[in-house]
Design an enzyme around this catalytic site. Structure first.
Site, PDB file in Angstrom:
ATOM      1  N   HIS A  48       0.792  -1.218   0.000  1.00 15.36           N
ATOM      2  CA  HIS A  48       0.000   0.000   0.000  1.00 15.36           C
ATOM      3  C   HIS A  48       0.830   1.276   0.000  1.00 15.36           C
ATOM      4  CE1 HIS A  48      -2.988  -2.995   1.020  1.00 15.36           C
ATOM      5  NE2 HIS A  48      -3.936  -2.121   0.743  1.00 15.36           N
ATOM      6  N   ASP A  86      -8.905  -1.443  -1.182  1.00 17.64           N
ATOM      7  CA  ASP A  86      -8.455  -0.427  -0.228  1.00 17.64           C
ATOM      8  C   ASP A  86      -8.354   0.956  -0.861  1.00 17.64           C
ATOM      9  OD1 ASP A  86      -8.276  -2.214   1.976  1.00 17.64           O
ATOM     10  OD2 ASP A  86      -6.393  -2.971   1.180  1.00 17.64           O
TER      11      ASP A  86
END
Length: 216
Positions: A146, A172
């Site tokens: 991420h 996400d």
């Protein structure tokens, strides 16, 4: 033959029992995308295997469509899964090396659900694997690291392999910086800005885009 719009009940039960972070409603949206993409007859590709929770959904859709799921991960855990971080799980640490190793848990997840023959598991770093991958895929599901470096690397590596009409799913995607990291969100915006993708659906943090033109 495309899969149905929902996974088999036993697959959903295995999904809920597996280690991982994707909630059921997002999982159902992912399965629907995988089922649709399976109609292209091409592999369904996942970046970020972890312990195989979402892989089970891709495997179910792939089996129903007569294709295969491919999942790519180095299995050493992403940044937030390292010791001292929020998503660290000491149960998936190699006791000899003291390093994260989710591969054994992933293999057990597949075995228990009966999907070993429907999944090709590639152990390696996503950009390196993408460089040697030599064919089109019907789905790219980005759910790896991420940071901007990793999220952009996944997108740049795999989006060019996505067939026209195929689906790009990004997990996400969190627009509000107060609620989470922004790297997947920036990749989502980048994909839309490229002019090569149109949005199909949004289910909480899961975005699904369709490739409508070449280029990224």
């Amino acid at each position: 033959m495309a899969a149905g719009t929902e996974p088999k009940p036993e697959t959903l039960a295995a999904f809920e029992a597996a280690k991982g972070f994707m909630p059921v409603h997002e999982g159902l949206a992912l399965y629907a995308a995988a089922a649709e993409a399976g109609g292209l007859g091409l592999p369904l590709l996942e970046v970020g295997t972890y312990c195989g929770r979402s892989t089970l959904l891709l495997a179910d859709a792939a089996r129903q469509a007569g294709t295969v799921a491919v999942t790519v991960d180095h299995h050493r855990g992403s940044e937030e899964q390292q010791p001292g971080w929020e998503y660290h799980d000491p149960q998936v640490v190699d006791p000899e090396l003291g390093l994260m190793d989710t591969l054994p848990t992933f293999r057990r997840t597949l075995r228990r659900a009966g999907f070993e023959d429907d999944v090709i598991a590639i152990v390696g770093r996503s950009p390196q694997v993408a460089k040697v991958w030599n064919g089109p895929v019907g789905l790219v599901f980005i759910d790896g690291g991420h940071t901007d470096e990793h999220a952009n690397g996944d997108y740049e590596g795999w989006a060019p392999h996505l067939a026209e009409g195929g689906l790009l799913a990004i997990h996400d995607v969190i627009p509000d910086p107060a609620k989470g990291g922004q790297a997947p969100y920036r990749v989502y915006l980048r994909a839309l800005a490229s002019g090569s993708f149109t949005e199909v659906s949004a289910t909480d943090s899961l975005r699904v885009l369709r490739r409508t033109a070449p280029g990224i």
